[in-house]
Design a protein around this motif. Structure first.
Motif, mmCIF file in Angstrom:
data_model
loop_
_atom_site.group_PDB
_atom_site.id
_atom_site.type_symbol
_atom_site.label_atom_id
_atom_site.label_comp_id
_atom_site.label_asym_id
_atom_site.label_seq_id
_atom_site.Cartn_x
_atom_site.Cartn_y
_atom_site.Cartn_z
ATOM 1 N N PHE A 262 -12.557 -3.381 -5.133
ATOM 2 C CA PHE A 262 -13.203 -2.109 -4.973
ATOM 3 C C PHE A 262 -12.360 -1.249 -4.023
ATOM 4 N N MET A 263 -11.815 -1.886 -2.975
ATOM 5 C CA MET A 263 -10.947 -1.205 -2.005
ATOM 6 C C MET A 263 -9.492 -1.500 -2.355
ATOM 7 N N LYS A 264 -8.765 -0.488 -2.773
ATOM 8 C CA LYS A 264 -7.354 -0.697 -3.156
ATOM 9 C C LYS A 264 -6.431 -0.628 -1.933
ATOM 10 N N ASP A 265 -6.932 0.015 -0.875
ATOM 11 C CA ASP A 265 -6.090 0.374 0.266
ATOM 12 C C ASP A 265 -6.444 -0.498 1.474
ATOM 13 N N LEU A 266 -5.421 -1.067 2.123
ATOM 14 C CA LEU A 266 -5.646 -2.017 3.216
ATOM 15 C C LEU A 266 -6.367 -1.361 4.402
ATOM 16 N N ALA A 267 -5.990 -0.121 4.737
ATOM 17 C CA ALA A 267 -6.624 0.548 5.885
ATOM 18 C C ALA A 267 -8.111 0.777 5.619
ATOM 19 N N GLN A 268 -8.444 1.169 4.391
ATOM 20 C CA GLN A 268 -9.856 1.392 4.037
ATOM 21 C C GLN A 268 -10.635 0.079 4.032
ATOM 22 N N ALA A 269 -10.012 -0.980 3.500
ATOM 23 C CA ALA A 269 -10.667 -2.291 3.471
ATOM 24 C C ALA A 269 -10.933 -2.768 4.898
ATOM 25 N N ARG A 270 -9.973 -2.515 5.784
ATOM 26 C CA ARG A 270 -10.129 -2.924 7.179
ATOM 27 C C ARG A 270 -11.267 -2.135 7.834
ATOM 28 N N GLU A 271 -11.358 -0.850 7.537
ATOM 29 C CA GLU A 271 -12.438 -0.018 8.096
ATOM 30 C C GLU A 271 -13.805 -0.505 7.607
ATOM 31 N N LEU A 272 -13.884 -0.820 6.310
ATOM 32 C CA LEU A 272 -15.147 -1.340 5.758
ATOM 33 C C LEU A 272 -15.525 -2.664 6.431
ATOM 34 N N ALA A 273 -14.537 -3.559 6.566
ATOM 35 C CA ALA A 273 -14.797 -4.862 7.186
ATOM 36 C C ALA A 273 -15.278 -4.692 8.624
ATOM 37 N N ARG A 274 -14.608 -3.809 9.360
ATOM 38 C CA ARG A 274 -14.979 -3.606 10.764
ATOM 39 C C ARG A 274 -16.390 -3.022 10.870
ATOM 40 N N THR A 275 -16.711 -2.066 10.007
ATOM 41 C CA THR A 275 -18.047 -1.452 10.016
ATOM 42 C C THR A 275 -19.123 -2.505 9.751
ATOM 43 N N MET A 276 -18.871 -3.381 8.773
ATOM 44 C CA MET A 276 -19.873 -4.404 8.432
ATOM 45 C C MET A 276 -20.009 -5.448 9.529
ATOM 46 N N VAL A 277 -18.888 -5.831 10.139
ATOM 47 C CA VAL A 277 -18.953 -6.799 11.249
ATOM 48 C C VAL A 277 -19.756 -6.207 12.407
ATOM 49 N N GLU A 278 -19.544 -4.912 12.710
ATOM 50 C CA GLU A 278 -20.312 -4.244 13.774
ATOM 51 C C GLU A 278 -21.805 -4.215 13.442
ATOM 52 N N LEU A 279 -22.133 -3.901 12.179
ATOM 53 C CA LEU A 279 -23.548 -3.840 11.770
ATOM 54 C C LEU A 279 -24.218 -5.198 11.919
ATOM 55 N N GLY A 280 -23.533 -6.244 11.451
ATOM 56 C CA GLY A 280 -24.105 -7.585 11.560
ATOM 57 C C GLY A 280 -24.291 -8.000 13.004
ATOM 58 N N THR A 281 -23.255 -7.749 13.817
ATOM 59 C CA THR A 281 -23.295 -8.121 15.234
ATOM 60 C C THR A 281 -24.430 -7.380 15.945
ATOM 61 N N ASP A 282 -24.558 -6.066 15.670
ATOM 62 C CA ASP A 282 -25.617 -5.258 16.302
ATOM 63 C C ASP A 282 -27.007 -5.766 15.906
ATOM 64 N N ALA A 283 -27.120 -6.373 14.721
ATOM 65 C CA ALA A 283 -28.422 -6.869 14.245
ATOM 66 C C ALA A 283 -28.667 -8.329 14.639
ATOM 67 N N GLY A 284 -27.740 -8.905 15.434
ATOM 68 C CA GLY A 284 -27.947 -10.274 15.895
ATOM 69 C C GLY A 284 -27.518 -11.347 14.908
ATOM 70 N N VAL A 285 -26.741 -10.975 13.887
ATOM 71 C CA VAL A 285 -26.215 -11.956 12.934
ATOM 72 C C VAL A 285 -24.746 -12.201 13.295
ATOM 73 N N ARG A 286 -24.360 -13.472 13.459
ATOM 74 C CA ARG A 286 -22.946 -13.758 13.743
ATOM 75 C C ARG A 286 -22.127 -13.422 12.509
ATOM 76 N N THR A 287 -21.254 -12.431 12.612
ATOM 77 C CA THR A 287 -20.561 -11.909 11.434
ATOM 78 C C THR A 287 -19.051 -11.925 11.644
ATOM 79 N N VAL A 288 -18.348 -12.421 10.641
ATOM 80 C CA VAL A 288 -16.888 -12.461 10.626
ATOM 81 C C VAL A 288 -16.450 -11.960 9.251
ATOM 82 N N ALA A 289 -15.299 -11.288 9.178
ATOM 83 C CA ALA A 289 -14.781 -10.854 7.879
ATOM 84 C C ALA A 289 -13.353 -11.358 7.687
#
Length: 431
Positions: free
Chosen positions: A211-238
């Protein structure tokens, strides 16, 4: 009923790059779920979000509001910790099938609430439904009982989890707003957090078949999701993983189940085994059950993971010994000259499998269990003129022409002795 906000004011605020308040976000998601905010108004807001983005606080609140639109599952009563994996989707991505039973071997329960395929990426439920008798729909009580007994379940997410997401997902699809990173991240994470897992490992694909062709965009998506999981108390790694070439040697429902069983039997393609082990190691560590990677890999060869797989399939009505469906017609794509397979495009293979009947264009379309593409060579392999590179499978031979069109520029043979760079399967880890 008197509404506290006006949809047009919320749209204007985001259009003008204003930070939306918690109260505005809570209201707009709830009002959209209730039908008070119209589809065209949510379309305009989604486009404003795509163009202007959201802060970390806004995305976190948007995700929280999506979770609050429905029920939450609770696994705290289980005798073992839970960990889940979410992949952003790719071609030949059958990793969930061997991964869930593998992680369960080590005393971590895996509640894998999965989806169906749309477009060129396959759906986990479509793959498993090629096993005779297997059923995707389980009640919450059945899910809990199977997690306690078997340790792994792969099933459809109940309609009660994040209903706002279901509505918004369909809208994004038809309004050109699928690519909005805040909306992708909140869509994935609202379902995963509502599902109630204690730990989550994200497999964020990058490359032509992703879905993400571009490495910078994929990294941004991964970081956003890791932050969301962490903020919600779920241990999250990407993990950022390569999807420029199909995963393994198959793309298509029953074909991928067959390959998954080979992996659970100690065989299968090296890239599928390596990624399955890498994700399992991350899930076990996130669930506080760290294991030596060598022992995790050994569980694929010594029958432990296969035992859990067989119990998991049986628990959902499937017969793990039943022969898998086979397509009635095949056609081969052969090398045009001697040399080295230099290029095999994941997206082209995914579209070909989709056109052969393995995928769907609309949610209600049926899929063919036996349709898909089998690979006989991977980039870097030496090939001879006339040697089969791909076998196409379908029950409807009139589909071959369009599948072959999709593959037209999808592969290339370079002169003998050409060097083809090796792509590591795991590109980066974000935590």
């Amino acid at each position: 009923m008197n509404e506290p906000f006006d949809a047009v004011d919320v749209i204007r605020a985001k259009r003008d790059r204003t930070h939306l308040s918690d109260a505005q976000i809570d209201w707009v998601i709830d009002a959209y779920t209730r039908g008070v905010v119209a589809e065209e108004q949510m379309s305009a807001l989604a486009m404003a979000i795509l163009l202007n983005g959201m802060s970390r606080g806004e995305v976190a609140r948007w995700t929280h509001a999506m979770i609050a639109s429905g029920e939450r599952m609770d696994f705290s009563g289980l005798s073992r910790p839970t960990a889940d994996k979410h992949s952003t989707g790719g071609v030949g991505d059958k990793i969930t099938l061997p991964l869930a039973p593998l992680v369960a071997v080590f005393g971590v329960a895996v509640p894998q609430l999965s989806g169906r395929g749309l477009g060129h990426t396959g759906g986990t439920l479509d793959k498993l439904e090629s096993i005779p008798g297997w059923r995707a729909a389980l009640s919450n009580d059945e899910v809990l009982a199977q997690l306690e007994d078997v340790g792994a379940v792969i099933c459809a997410a109940g309609s009660g989890l994040a209903p706002a997401d279901k509505k918004l997902y369909a809208l994004r699809d038809v309004t050109g707003t699928v690519e909005a990173i805040p909306l992708i991240a909140s869509s994935i994470m609202s379902k995963k957090i509502a599902e109630g897992t204690g730990a989550l490992v994200l497999d964020v694909k990058v490359g032509s078949g992703a879905f993400m062709k571009d490495l910078a965009q994929a990294r941004e998506l991964a970081r956003t999701m890791v932050e969301l999981g962490t903020d919600a108390g779920v241990r999250t790694v990407a993990l950022l993983t390569d999807m420029s070439v199909p995963l393994g040697l198959t793309a298509g429902n029953a074909l991928e189940v067959r390959e998954s069983v080979e992996v659970l039997d100690g065989g299968g393609p090296a890239d599928v085994v390596d990624l399955t082990v890498a994700l399992a190691v991350e899930m076990l560590a996130a669930a506080d059950r760290p294991q030596d990677p060598a022992d995790v890999r050994a569980a694929l060869g010594d029958g432990r993971a296969m035992d859990v797989w067989r119990r998991m399939i049986r628990a959902q009505g499937g017969d793990p010994d039943a022969p898998l469906p086979v397509a009635r017609h095949t056609e081969q794509v052969v090398a045009d000259k001697d040399g080295v397979l230099e290029h095999l495009d994941a997206y082209a293979v995914g579209v070909a499998a989709w056109r052969l009947g393995a995928g769907r264009s609309r949610r209600e379309d049926p899929v063919q269990a036996g349709a898909g593409v089998e690979l006989h060579a991977r980039p870097g392999d030496r090939v001879a003129a006339g040697q089969p590179l791909l076998t196409l499978h379908t029950d409807t031979p009139e589909r071959f022409a369009r599948a072959l069109d999709a593959l037209d520029d999808g592969w290339r043979v370079a002169p003998p002795g050409s060097a083809v760079p090796d792509h590591p399967i795991v590109i980066d880890r974000i935590h």
